[in-house]
Structures are given as structure tokens and as C-alpha cells.
Design an enzyme around this catalytic site. Structure first.
Site, short mmCIF file in Angstrom:
data_model
loop_
_atom_site.label_atom_id
_atom_site.label_comp_id
_atom_site.label_asym_id
_atom_site.label_seq_id
_atom_site.Cartn_x
_atom_site.Cartn_y
_atom_site.Cartn_z
N LYS A 1 10.83 7.71 -1.67
CA LYS A 1 11.69 7.61 -0.48
C LYS A 1 12.26 6.19 -0.36
O LYS A 1 13.46 6.02 -0.09
CB LYS A 1 10.85 7.97 0.74
N ASP B 1 0.86 -1.18 0.00
CA ASP B 1 0.00 0.00 0.00
C ASP B 1 0.90 1.23 0.00
O ASP B 1 1.67 1.44 0.95
CB ASP B 1 -0.89 -0.02 1.26
N SER C 1 1.30 11.68 -13.72
CA SER C 1 0.46 12.74 -13.16
C SER C 1 -0.81 12.88 -14.00
O SER C 1 -1.43 11.88 -14.38
CB SER C 1 1.32 14.01 -13.13
N LYS D 1 -2.18 15.93 -7.81
CA LYS D 1 -1.30 15.83 -8.98
C LYS D 1 -0.42 17.08 -9.11
O LYS D 1 0.72 16.99 -9.59
CB LYS D 1 -2.12 15.61 -10.25
N ILE E 1 -7.27 8.67 -21.71
CA ILE E 1 -6.72 7.46 -22.34
C ILE E 1 -7.79 6.37 -22.30
O ILE E 1 -8.22 5.95 -21.22
CB ILE E 1 -5.45 6.97 -21.59
C1 HXC Z 1 -17.47 11.11 -2.59
C2 HXC Z 1 -16.16 9.32 -1.91
C3 HXC Z 1 -16.41 8.63 -3.14
C4 HXC Z 1 -17.26 9.29 -4.09
C5 HXC Z 1 -15.11 7.40 -1.92
N1 HXC Z 1 -15.35 8.52 -1.21
N2 HXC Z 1 -15.73 7.44 -3.12
N3 HXC Z 1 -16.68 10.55 -1.65
N4 HXC Z 1 -17.76 10.52 -3.78
N5 HXC Z 1 -17.55 8.73 -5.26
C6 HXC Z 1 -14.90 8.82 0.14
C7 HXC Z 1 -15.42 7.81 1.15
O1 HXC Z 1 -16.77 8.11 1.50
C8 HXC Z 1 -14.44 8.03 2.29
O2 HXC Z 1 -14.73 9.21 2.99
C9 HXC Z 1 -13.13 8.29 1.58
O3 HXC Z 1 -13.47 8.73 0.25
C10 HXC Z 1 -12.29 7.05 1.46
O4 HXC Z 1 -13.07 6.06 0.80
P1 HXC Z 1 -12.72 4.52 0.94
O5 HXC Z 1 -13.60 3.75 0.01
O6 HXC Z 1 -12.68 4.14 2.38
O7 HXC Z 1 -11.21 4.51 0.44
P2 HXC Z 1 -10.34 3.36 -0.18
O8 HXC Z 1 -10.91 2.01 0.06
O9 HXC Z 1 -8.97 3.65 0.28
O10 HXC Z 1 -10.42 3.62 -1.75
C11 HXC Z 1 -9.72 4.69 -2.34
C12 HXC Z 1 -10.51 5.24 -3.49
C13 HXC Z 1 -10.81 4.15 -4.54
C14 HXC Z 1 -9.69 6.37 -4.13
C15 HXC Z 1 -11.82 5.81 -2.97
O11 HXC Z 1 -11.56 4.66 -5.62
C16 HXC Z 1 -9.58 3.49 -5.06
O12 HXC Z 1 -8.90 2.74 -4.36
N6 HXC Z 1 -9.22 3.65 -6.30
C17 HXC Z 1 -8.01 3.09 -6.90
C18 HXC Z 1 -8.13 2.96 -8.37
C19 HXC Z 1 -8.45 4.23 -9.06
O13 HXC Z 1 -9.27 5.04 -8.62
N7 HXC Z 1 -7.82 4.45 -10.16
C20 HXC Z 1 -8.12 5.60 -11.02
C21 HXC Z 1 -7.06 6.56 -10.96
S1 HXC Z 1 -7.37 7.70 -12.21
P3 HXC Z 1 -15.61 9.23 4.37
O14 HXC Z 1 -15.63 10.66 4.80
O15 HXC Z 1 -16.96 8.69 4.03
O16 HXC Z 1 -14.85 8.34 5.31
C22 HXC Z 1 -6.38 8.98 -12.01
C23 HXC Z 1 -6.34 9.92 -13.15
C24 HXC Z 1 -6.50 11.33 -12.69
O17 HXC Z 1 -5.79 9.14 -11.02
C25 HXC Z 1 -7.11 12.17 -13.75
C26 HXC Z 1 -8.46 11.71 -14.19
C27 HXC Z 1 -9.32 12.77 -14.67
#
Ligand code: HXC
Length: 283
Positions: A139, A79, A170, A188, A217
Site C-alpha cells: 500500500k 515496523d 512466500s 503465506k 534455504i
Molecule cells: C508459541 C509463541 C512463540 C513460540 C512467540 N509466541 N514465540 N507462541 N511458541 N515459540 C507468541 C507469544 O507468546 C505471544 O503470544 C505472541 O507470539 C507474540 O510474541 P512476541 O514475542 O510478543 O512477538 P514479537 O516480539 O512481535 O516477535 C514476533 C515473532 C518473532 C514472530 C514471535 O519470532 C520475530 O520477530 N521474528 C522475526 C524473525 C523471524 O522469525 N524470521 C523467520 C521468518 S521464517 P501471547 O499470547 O503470549 O501474547 C519464515 C519462513 C516461513 O517466515 C517458512 C518456514 C518453514
């Protein structure tokens, strides 16, 4: 069945370009980064990919190995939010593959939410994955990248050799601001600043640090999330070159920056988006 080479890199690169090199990559079980690693492996590298799910990461490692018979790709569950987890992942990579020459720092998390919908915890969560996660990876990897940079410059008789390079993945959303992306945009922007600092601080020790900023993409997790709130056909029409990017476009950029051809590029952001961000409508 191996994925056809034409899907993940151009014909311009020569086989064996990365013979004897090793790449360490976070986000390597995801679509975009896995294709970057696949291209590097095809061209001779071995690899360590890091993802949160052991099962998914292991399966992706086996799949990437089909790009070149005899290659070694290891999948490590870790992680990026935890420095000790990243130290352990780096140790495992070094133990199994000897050392590494390149790092791709690509792990990211994202979702679509307005500032009003975004809890403080949700904002922090994405900052922790994208920005603190990039720092933690850097790091943990830094001593090995510096060692590789130093030994390649000595053996090649240059101030900076062909090893000890880092690429951060990014985005372009931070340039203009994109609604529903305050969390990822802020993170980012930090990643871009982090890379710039690495470039200046570590450049004198033979390392290079650059950013690749992908636009939309097709087929990636990020696009999938954006698509929930966008009409893809309308979005595609706003891209000056008239099409979405492909994973191959990004893998080609990685190969360039890690090849000898990219050795004087340091502290740069290579935007690979078909000119999309300049229209101000990229998301
Ligand atoms: C509002 C949300 C939400 C949503 C999650 N949260 N989804 N808030 N709208 N749709 C909130 C939750 O309620 C919680 O806050 C906090 O975020 C953490 O959520 P968790 O589900 O506990 O977190 P976690 O299990 O660590 O998951 C992390 C994640 C998830 C970011 C939410 O989507 C993930 O792991 N994604 C990894 C893959 C991914 O997303 N890849 C795409 C990258 S694209 P509270 O307050 O309720 O506790 C990219 C490109 C950038 O980066 C540019 C694109 C335009």
C-alpha cells in the site's frame, strides 16, 4: 571484506543490469533478503532496506554497499505492522534515493508451535507481520511503483517496461500444510493471493507482481527455527536435488524476475526448492 560474488549470484548475469534502478526491500536486514539486495546492488542498483532494528539495518546497509563501490544503500527502521511506519519508510527512501523501481516484500516472523500451543494472539501476531505487513508495504509502495511502471513503459515504448515490479517472498508450507506452522502457512497463503490480485489489478497499468516461494534455504533464520524440530540430514535427503537451497538460489530468482527477461511473468509463483514440496516432506 566484500562477500565473494559467487556466494550470492550466478556468473550468468551481466554487470550494470540494474544501473540507475532502485530497490526497496522489507526484511532486508535478514539473511535471505539481504543477499537478494546485495545481488541487485552488485548489478548496479541502489537500495533501501527496511528492518525493525535501526542498528542491525544500518549495519547491513553498510555491508551491502561493499558489493559495489559507489553504490548507495540506506537502512531504515520501520515496523511492517504499522501502515504509518511503512509510509514513513517509503517517504525516506524516495527522499534519499529519488524513487524506486522494484519492491521486495520479504519481512516475516515465525516460530514453531502446534495449534494447541498457539494463542490467538500468537496467530494474529504472525498474520500481522507476514500478511498485513505485506499489504501495508504494498500500500505504501504502490503509488511509486505505478509511477515507475508508467514512466518506464513510456520511455521504453512498451506496454510494460522494466520498472514497477514487486516480488513477495512466500513459502511452500501452505501447499500441503506443515505441522507446527498453522500461523505462517495461513499467512503465506494470503500473501500468494494478495500477489495474484496485484498482478491482475495493476498489470494493465504496467506493473508486475510475482511470488518467490523458497524451500529450505541453509543459513537462514527460517531454517534455524525449523532445525529446532528437524533432523537436518534426514530433511536434506528428502529434497529431490539432494541438497538444501542457498541464498544465491533465491537471489538468482529475484534477478530473473526483475530483469527484462522476466517482463512477461506476472501473477506467478516461482517455487525455488529443488522439488522439495512435491515430496510432501519439505519441513
Ligand atoms: C508459541 C509463541 C512463540 C513460540 C512467540 N509466541 N514465540 N507462541 N511458541 N515459540 C507468541 C507469544 O507468546 C505471544 O503470544 C505472541 O507470539 C507474540 O510474541 P512476541 O514475542 O510478543 O512477538 P514479537 O516480539 O512481535 O516477535 C514476533 C515473532 C518473532 C514472530 C514471535 O519470532 C520475530 O520477530 N521474528 C522475526 C524473525 C523471524 O522469525 N524470521 C523467520 C521468518 S521464517 P501471547 O499470547 O503470549 O501474547 C519464515 C519462513 C516461513 O517466515 C517458512 C518456514 C518453514
Amino acid at each position: 571484506m566484500p562477500v565473494p560474488k559467487s556466494q550470492y549470484m550466478s556468473e550468468v548475469w551481466r554487470d550494470g543490469l540494474f544501473d540507475g534502478k532502485v530497490v526497496f526491500c522489507t526484511g532486508g536486514s535478514g539473511t535471505m533478503c539481504s543477499f537478494q539486495v546485495r545481488a541487485m546492488v552488485h548489478l548496479g542498483a541502489n537500495a533501501c532496506i527496511v528492518g525493525r532494528s535501526a542498528e542491525k539495518t544500518e549495519a547491513m546497509a553498510r555491508d551491502i554497499e561493499t558489493a559495489r563501490p559507489g553504490s548507495r544503500v540506506i537502512g531504515v527502521a520501520a515496523d511492517v505492522r504499522s501502515i504509518s511506519s511503512m509510509m514513513a519508510a517509503v517517504d525516506k527512501c524516495v527522499k534519499e534515493l529519488g524513487s524506486f523501481d522494484f519492491a521486495i516484500i520479504g519481512a516475516a516472523g515465525n516460530f514453531i508451535a502446534s495449534i494447541e500451543q498457539l494463542s490467538a494472539n500468537a496467530f494474529q501476531n504472525v498474520m500481522n507481520i507476514d500478511l498485513a505487513g505485506s499489504f501495508n508495504t504494498l500500500k505504501a509502495a504502490l503509488p511509486h511503483l505505478l509511477r515507475s511502471a508508467s514512466s518506464s513503459s513510456k520511455s521504453e515504448g512498451k506496454k510494460s517496461g522494466t520498472s514497477g515490479r514487486v516480488i513477495f517472498i512466500s513459502a511452500t508450507i501452505q501447499y500441503t500444510g506443515l505441522p507446527m506452522q498453522a500461523h505462517a502457512g495461513a499467512a503465506k497463503a494470503g500473501v500468494d493471493a494478495l500477489s495474484a490480485t496485484v498482478a491482475i489489478e495493476m498489470g494493465p497499468r504496467g506493473m508486475t507482481s510475482n511470488v518467490i516461494a523458497p524451500g529450505p534455504i541453509e543459513g537462514t533464520e527460517g531454517m534455524g527455527k525449523l532445525s529446532q524440530h528437524n533432523n537436518d540430514t534426514a530433511l536434506e535427503k528428502t529434497i529431490p536435488v539432494g541438497r538444501f537451497g542457498t541464498v544465491r538460489d533465491i537471489a538468482d530468482a529475484v534477478i530473473y524476475l526483475f530483469s527484462d527477461a522476466g517482463s512477461f511473468v506476472n501473477g506467478e509463483v516461482l517455487v525455488v526448492d529443488g522439488g522439495a514440496w512435491r515430496t510432501g516432506k519439505s519441513g
